[in-house]
Design an enzyme around this catalytic site. Structure first.
Site, PDB file in Angstrom:
ATOM      1  CB  SER A 157      -0.860   0.012   1.266  1.00 20.92           C
ATOM      2  OG  SER A 157      -1.501   1.258   1.420  1.00 20.92           O
ATOM      3  CE1 TYR A 170      -4.050  -1.665   5.668  1.00 24.36           C
ATOM      4  CE2 TYR A 170      -3.277   0.456   4.874  1.00 24.36           C
ATOM      5  CZ  TYR A 170      -3.795  -0.802   4.616  1.00 24.36           C
ATOM      6  OH  TYR A 170      -4.056  -1.189   3.314  1.00 24.36           O
TER       7      TYR A 170
END
Ligand code: NAP
Length: 266
Positions: A157, A170
């Site tokens: 990501s 995250y």
């Protein structure tokens, strides 16, 4: 014989988009999921139907496995062995966001541990299992002078480098995950196994559903040079290029699928 691909978290979202693009190429598929059996069945059926429209005959089998669990990872690989007897492409896609976005000054350890287990430990050790099996298959292929060019792709990501202070767990997990690709690329090159990281930006899936309005606004204001949401298909096409062996002399590469989000602009 068709190539076989194992995609984690392929019931929905980006994983489903990857499965559909690989189906078009004529790959047999293992559609892994965590709990959503109906979505996994739908993805498998849609892949078979889409392949048919491309005049390809494929199989798509679903398999429930929580990639954070060691025994589930082993069962997932055993299932792939039993069903297809080969693995040409592992796609480490499954991943989760924190259940609650919390400021890093407040966020707790439970969410951190969950994200590290699913987003880092799962793909790290699933890759280890898959890589060992691929090495065995490489040796067999060499002995029988057959073509076998296995690959490993990990979906990370932009959060691997972009700081979001309301979901630090995250970001830390995705930054750690980004080390998987150079490690395995360096270790597996001698066996002819290429390893890639695909780094998606803002992609329209269930994961980003709760923050749709926020990202609509940011994209509208020019956050990304390509002014639109990304789609699972965008990521799927990048994986398909790898599956087609279009980057044979590249390994350990990061492929940004982010509408140019990573560009520094002045
Ligand atoms: P999503 O729509 O929430 O789908 C997640 C998928 O992962 C589902 O198939 C889910 O299965 C599966 N899954 C969740 N936990 C799992 C576990 N423990 N074991 C096995 N499978 C599990 O998410 P997405 O947006 O497609 O994201 C896919 C990947 O791309 C993730 O790694 C995410 O971090 C990354 N990513 C997403 C974006 C974005 O903007 N959406 C951007 C960059 C990176 P069930 O259906 O059974 O729940």
């Amino acid at each position: 014989m068709n190539q076989a691909a194992l995609i984690t978290g392929a019931s929905r979202g980006i994983g489903r988009g990857i499965a559909l693009e690989l189906a078009k190429l004529g790959c047999d598929l293992v559609v892994n999921y965590a709990s959503n059996v109906q979505a996994a069945q739908q993805t498998a059926a849609d892949c078979i139907a889409l392949a048919q429209t491309c005049r390809k005959k494929i199989r798509a089998e679903i398999f429930q496995a929580d990639i954070s669990k060691s025994s589930d990872r082993e069962k997932l690989i055993e299932f792939t062995k039993a069903e297809f007897g080969r693995l040409d492409l592992l796609v480490n896609n499954a991943g989760v966001a924190p259940e609650v976005r919390a400021d890093i000054l407040e966020a707790g350890e439970e969410s951190f541990d969950r994200l590290i287990a699913i987003n880092v430990k799962g793909p790290y050790f699933l890759t280890q299992l898959a890589a060992k099996w691929m090495i065995e298959q490489c040796a067999h292929a060499q002995a029988s002078a057959t073509e076998y060019r296995p690959k490993i792709v990990t979906i990370s990501s932009v959060s691997a480098y972009a700081a979001s202070t309301n979901r630090g767990d995250y970001c830390v997990a995705k930054a750690a995950l980004s080390m998987l690709t150079p490690l395995y690329a360096a270790r597996l090159a001698e066996h002819g196994i290429n390893v890639y990281e695909i780094r998606p930006g803002i992609i329209a899936t269930d994961m980003t559903g709760p923050v749709k309005e926020k990202y609509d606004k940011l994209i509208g204001e020019g956050l990304t040079p390509i002014k639109r949401w990304g789609t699972p298909e965008d990521v799927g096409k990048a994986v398909a290029a790898i599956a087609e062996d279009l980057l044979p002399f590249s390994t350990g590469e990061v492929i940004n699928v982010d509408g140019g989000f990573h560009l520094r602009r002045l």
